[in-house]
Design an enzyme around this catalytic site. Structure first.
Site, PDB file in Angstrom:
ATOM      1  N   SER A   1      33.296  19.789  36.975  1.00 25.94           N
ATOM      2  CA  SER A   1      32.778  21.151  37.139  1.00 25.94           C
ATOM      3  C   SER A   1      33.829  22.145  36.692  1.00 25.94           C
ATOM      4  O   SER A   1      35.033  21.856  36.734  1.00 25.94           O
ATOM      5  CB  SER A   1      32.432  21.401  38.609  1.00 25.94           C
ATOM      6  OG  SER A   1      32.185  22.768  38.867  1.00 25.94           O
TER       7      SER A   1
ATOM      8  N   LYS B   1      36.442  17.617  42.032  1.00 21.60           N
ATOM      9  CA  LYS B   1      36.076  17.689  40.620  1.00 21.60           C
ATOM     10  C   LYS B   1      37.311  17.578  39.710  1.00 21.60           C
ATOM     11  O   LYS B   1      37.241  17.005  38.618  1.00 21.60           O
ATOM     12  CB  LYS B   1      35.317  18.987  40.340  1.00 21.60           C
ATOM     13  CG  LYS B   1      33.931  19.032  40.970  1.00 21.60           C
ATOM     14  CD  LYS B   1      33.072  17.846  40.564  1.00 21.60           C
ATOM     15  CE  LYS B   1      31.608  18.048  40.933  1.00 21.60           C
ATOM     16  NZ  LYS B   1      30.768  16.870  40.563  1.00 21.60           N
TER      17      LYS B   1
ATOM     18  N   TYR C   1      35.509  20.879  47.031  1.00 19.45           N
ATOM     19  CA  TYR C   1      34.761  20.610  45.798  1.00 19.45           C
ATOM     20  C   TYR C   1      35.664  20.700  44.566  1.00 19.45           C
ATOM     21  O   TYR C   1      35.612  19.854  43.673  1.00 19.45           O
ATOM     22  CB  TYR C   1      33.621  21.616  45.710  1.00 19.45           C
ATOM     23  CG  TYR C   1      32.631  21.395  44.590  1.00 19.45           C
ATOM     24  CD1 TYR C   1      31.654  20.408  44.684  1.00 19.45           C
ATOM     25  CD2 TYR C   1      32.650  22.209  43.451  1.00 19.45           C
ATOM     26  CE1 TYR C   1      30.715  20.226  43.674  1.00 19.45           C
ATOM     27  CE2 TYR C   1      31.728  22.032  42.437  1.00 19.45           C
ATOM     28  CZ  TYR C   1      30.763  21.039  42.557  1.00 19.45           C
ATOM     29  OH  TYR C   1      29.847  20.863  41.545  1.00 19.45           O
TER      30      TYR C   1
END
Length: 253
Positions: A142, A158, A154
């Site tokens: 991402s 990622k 997150y």
């Protein structure tokens, strides 16, 4: 395809959004596709769409963070569709919060699904790829890997997937296996809708605001990511490995 044997692909988190679009796109490329998600029943729509278009697909319920479920799921795919030689690690969750509010559970859940899941799925499928002398692994990273407020878990997961991807490329290349990552920018999915709700904005307004910051002046669609994944899984992409492709409508700061 360059061979008469149909390649078998597994796409995780494929009941909806980017995963569903990718499963359909790979089926259009002539792949048999295992549509894998936590809830097998939720995969039905994606499977039906592929079958209605003349493809082969199988719904598989699996928690990608559970080693036993992963081994059983991959074994089922091999038995019912054929040995998998394409893996798209797309399964993901959000547990957004600022660092001082983030719980250990928020952190662990995101790490387990994104990083542990990609590790377990890659480990379970690589033997089939080695046997075939051909493999394609694509991990969904991402743009948040570059850092994003409220997403310490997150963003770390990622970014970790990018390092994981490059390591797989080095370890598995001699077996005819490539590993690459696709890093989406803003894509209109249920996950970004959840982010809009978290910050108190309507989803349409949220997308419109995001589009003003994107050079192509629109937000992304799941199909934009599916097309990038399809390239990396193609037989002709055998000399491209260990790469991270940002699909974000323009360069990122």
């Amino acid at each position: 395809m360059s061979t008469t044997e149909q390649r078998v692909a597994i796409v995780t988190g494929a009941a909806r959004g980017i995963g569903a679009a990718t499963a359909v796109r790979l089926a259009e490329e002539g792949r048999a596709v295992a549509v894998l998600d936590l809830d097998e029943g939720a995969c039905a729509e994606t499977v039906e769409q592929i079958i209605a278009a003349g493809g082969r697909a199988l719904a598989v319920g699996c928690d990608v963070s559970d080693g036993e479920q992963v081994e059983a799921g991959v074994a089922r795919v091999a038995a019912e569709l054929g040995a998998p030689s394409i893996l798209v690690n797309n399964a993901g969750v959000l547990r957004d919060n600022l660092l001082f509010k983030m719980s250990e559970s928020d952190w662990d859940t995101v790490m387990n699904v994104h990083l542990r899941g990609a590790f377990l799925m890659s480990r379970a499928t690589q033997a089939h790829m080695v046997d075939a002398g051909f493999g394609r692994i694509v991990n969904l990273s991402s743009s948040s890997a570059l850092g994003n407020r409220g997403q310490a878990n997150y963003a770390a997961a990622k970014a970790g997937l990018q390092g994981f991807t490059k390591t797989l490329a080095k370890e598995l290349g001699k077996f005819g296996i490539t590993a690459n990552a696709v890093a989406p920018g803003f894509i209109a999915t249920d996950m970004t809708a959840a982010t809009a709700a978290r910050v108190g904005m309507g989803f349409e307004d949220f997308q419109a605001a995001a589009a003003t910051q994107i050079p192509v002046q629109r937000v992304g669609r799941p199909e934009d990511i599916a097309d990038a994944v399809a390239y990396f899984t193609n037989e002709r992409a055998g000399f491209v490995s260990g790469q991270v492709l940002y699909v974000a409508g323009g360069p990122l700061d």
